[in-house]
Write a protein that holds these residues in place. Structure first.
Motif, PDB file in Angstrom:
ATOM      1  N   ARG B 123       7.795   0.278  -0.991  1.00 32.05           N
ATOM      2  CA  ARG B 123       6.333   0.115  -1.074  1.00 32.05           C
ATOM      3  C   ARG B 123       5.754  -0.270   0.291  1.00 32.05           C
ATOM      4  O   ARG B 123       4.687   0.195   0.692  1.00 32.05           O
ATOM      5  N   ARG B 124       6.489  -1.135   0.996  1.00 28.81           N
ATOM      6  CA  ARG B 124       6.025  -1.559   2.319  1.00 28.81           C
ATOM      7  C   ARG B 124       6.026  -0.365   3.279  1.00 28.81           C
ATOM      8  O   ARG B 124       5.062  -0.130   4.012  1.00 28.81           O
ATOM      9  N   CYS B 127       3.155   2.037   2.621  1.00 27.88           N
ATOM     10  CA  CYS B 127       1.899   1.568   3.224  1.00 27.88           C
ATOM     11  C   CYS B 127       1.854   1.905   4.702  1.00 27.88           C
ATOM     12  O   CYS B 127       0.844   2.415   5.202  1.00 27.88           O
ATOM     13  N   LYS B 131      -0.745   4.805   5.116  1.00 29.26           N
ATOM     14  CA  LYS B 131      -2.028   4.093   5.197  1.00 29.26           C
ATOM     15  C   LYS B 131      -2.710   3.869   3.848  1.00 29.26           C
ATOM     16  O   LYS B 131      -3.945   3.820   3.755  1.00 29.26           O
ATOM     17  N   CYS B 132      -1.929   3.791   2.802  1.00 26.62           N
ATOM     18  CA  CYS B 132      -2.453   3.380   1.498  1.00 26.62           C
ATOM     19  C   CYS B 132      -1.264   2.927   0.675  1.00 26.62           C
ATOM     20  O   CYS B 132      -0.114   3.172   1.051  1.00 26.62           O
ATOM     21  N   SER B 133      -1.528   2.242  -0.430  1.00 21.55           N
ATOM     22  CA  SER B 133      -0.406   1.782  -1.243  1.00 21.55           C
ATOM     23  C   SER B 133       0.130   2.929  -2.089  1.00 21.55           C
ATOM     24  O   SER B 133      -0.578   3.880  -2.398  1.00 21.55           O
ATOM     25  N   GLU B 135       0.803   2.736  -5.141  1.00 20.60           N
ATOM     26  CA  GLU B 135       0.064   2.709  -6.398  1.00 20.60           C
ATOM     27  C   GLU B 135      -1.248   3.497  -6.292  1.00 20.60           C
ATOM     28  O   GLU B 135      -1.628   4.210  -7.220  1.00 20.60           O
ATOM     29  N   GLU B 136      -1.955   3.352  -5.175  1.00 22.67           N
ATOM     30  CA  GLU B 136      -3.204   4.101  -5.004  1.00 22.67           C
ATOM     31  C   GLU B 136      -2.951   5.601  -5.082  1.00 22.67           C
ATOM     32  O   GLU B 136      -3.721   6.345  -5.688  1.00 22.67           O
ATOM     33  N   ILE B 139      -2.287   6.737  -8.660  1.00 18.20           N
ATOM     34  CA  ILE B 139      -3.530   6.833  -9.427  1.00 18.20           C
ATOM     35  C   ILE B 139      -4.316   8.087  -9.021  1.00 18.20           C
ATOM     36  O   ILE B 139      -4.910   8.758  -9.856  1.00 18.20           O
ATOM     37  N   VAL B 151       2.543   3.453 -12.370  1.00 12.64           N
ATOM     38  CA  VAL B 151       1.970   2.345 -11.590  1.00 12.64           C
ATOM     39  C   VAL B 151       2.724   1.055 -11.908  1.00 12.64           C
ATOM     40  O   VAL B 151       3.116   0.296 -11.017  1.00 12.64           O
TER      41      VAL B 151
END
Lengths: 317, 317
Positions: B123-124, B127, B131-133, B135-136, B139, B151
């Motif tokens: 996850r890190r 990002c 440049k986004c998570s 999860e984003e 979705i 998610v």
């Protein structure tokens, strides 16, 4: 933005441990010495002191402080001496065990006013301290209206830079407003906006909200949603939008009126002394037209007052 | 449980880089040398080789391999040489961009067949690469029936030890069965069971399921739910219950019938060679009465075959 003052030259962890040992040994305790040492060391330094003390005296510094000190002063010193990650994990556990919805706000503070890395570290510490995940305990202890938002907020790992899409912010401001009006803030899409977006993106969405609807989102939450869910949501929004405003408010509320809410006062100062206390002091002065230190002096006394003043960088010990 | 064979004595990263440079320079490429070196180094060693190569030759080893090699062999070498965390973050991005629900299974594998620390690292990395998570992006790109479970699964930070409560397992087996029968597996309480419980607890719940309902939970999912949601749920359950069974099945499916699904074959072998490939080989032999290596030899050829055999510890280069 920290407010504690670290002396130069800095004594070694062994020297600090020896001084602390002197302060807690024999008849009477030298509280001022404890404040002078621990109140002026950052988290890494305090952790090294705890290790050195354990090695030198084969006892836990935290246990010794716990048995020597008392009252609000003890709570403040213990919370401050604990590693910040462990402290937050323990505070989360206490809040969940209490079954008091008001205390769940501390979980929102940990989730929304920390860095992504700190939040993950707290989740990791929670697992190793309590043999279950923080999320499992939230589901077990928190009631349905709070449960869902809390689980998602503590599970967040947000992108931590200022990437903002104005169009998305506008769209999500509208989605938030509709959900607030319909009292449907636990729908997935609302929870996801609040728990997956980066904070810069969310702040822009909150600003769009104010522009489009001519009311700030926290005001609107206050008017449309009631009870503890309102305060949970409003806390999440404030901690994301402006943590310094949130903690200035927590401190103010703990002090104003008759009596003092020492637990909240201690928590806010201990949690933020190394994070953004300088900004909280500025915010406090601006919002309430009084110096934070003067309010602390007015409402507390003795060693408890002194440790708080040390942490906000206003002691003269 | 890894299957790669690391030579003793181990050449230094500089020696390995020099040998790799020779293998990729001039006319023709020495593929066997590349396999002999990179196919026999663990993730830490490969990462040091990449650093040393960059320093020595001012070029990225990955870029060079990408331009010198081709086809399935290139894909396997590149995926293997990448840092496992970066590789998984990139695979997640590719899967999401493809908009193909079948490819979302890789996200379930990353979420449910990794350690909590690996998942957080992915996850890190996501990002910082995109440049986004993560999860984003789920979705944004995944359709509603998959979105919610995904998610929550990628946001999990499960307690990673064998703490099992039999009564809870029984209760949750019943909750899972009811949700599967009602086709309501996206209700919050079901998603939370699958995404917050520790894996030992969940395995006990799955065993209770078999005992109480006389059918395994994956069979029941297969019978009651259809299409890609079935395969997403079944994959999550299998990856939690027995990752070695899951990956044995992925490899078998990629090989059986006419033609080979090289992408799945490569992914399964690269992802698990350093994790549990020994157990996957045992599982494979038991389930399909044939050696995994023999199936790989039967369905692949050339350098691609050789790198796969090296990673499952069955090459004779």
């Amino acid at each position: 933005m920290a407010t504690i003052t670290i002396p130069e030259p800095l004594p070694s962890p062994v020297e600090d441990s020896e001084a602390l040992r002197k302060a807690v040994q024999g008849w009477g305790t030298d509280e001022k010495a404890i404040i002078r040492i621990l109140g002026r060391r950052n988290a890494t330094q305090r952790s090294k002191i705890c290790e050195a003390y354990q090695q030198l005296y084969q006892e836990s510094l935290l246990d010794r402080l716990d048995s020597e000190l008392s009252g609000d002063f003890r709570n403040a010193v213990i919370q401050w001496t604990l590693d910040p990650v462990q402290r937050d994990a323990k505070m989360a556990k206490e809040a969940l065990k209490s079954k008091d919805p008001k205390r769940l706000l501390v979980l929102v503070e940990i989730a929304c006013a920390s860095t992504p890395d700190h939040l993950i570290a707290v989740r990791r510490a929670y697992c190793s301290l309590f043999k279950c995940s923080l999320e499992e305990d939230i589901i077990l202890h928190a009631e349905p209206p709070f449960r869902k938002l809390l689980v998602s907020l503590v599970s967040a790992f947000r992108f931590d830079e200022a990437e903002v899409d104005e169009a998305v912010a506008q769209k999500e401001a509208t989605a938030l407003q509709e959900a607030i009006k319909r009292n449907a803030t636990d729908e997935d899409h609302v929870v996801w906006i609040l728990s997956t977006r980066n904070k810069f993106q969310l702040r822009t969405a909150f600003e769009c909200y104010s522009k489009i609807y001519e009311i700030s989102i926290d005001e609107d939450v206050k008017n449309s949603i009631s009870g503890d869910l309102e305060s949970l949501l409003a806390t999440a929004i404030r901690c994301i939008h402006s943590p310094e405003k949130h903690f200035a408010q927590v401190i103010r509320k703990s002090i104003e009126g008759l009596g003092t809410d020492e637990d909240s006062l201690t928590r806010a100062i201990v949690m933020r002394a190394e994070v953004d206390m300088q900004r909280i002091k500025e915010e406090y002065q601006e919002a309430y037209k009084v110096k934070l230190a003067d309010d602390v002096i007015g409402d507390t006394s003795g060693d408890y007052k002194d440790i708080l003043l040390a942490l906000i960088g206003e002691d003269n010990l």
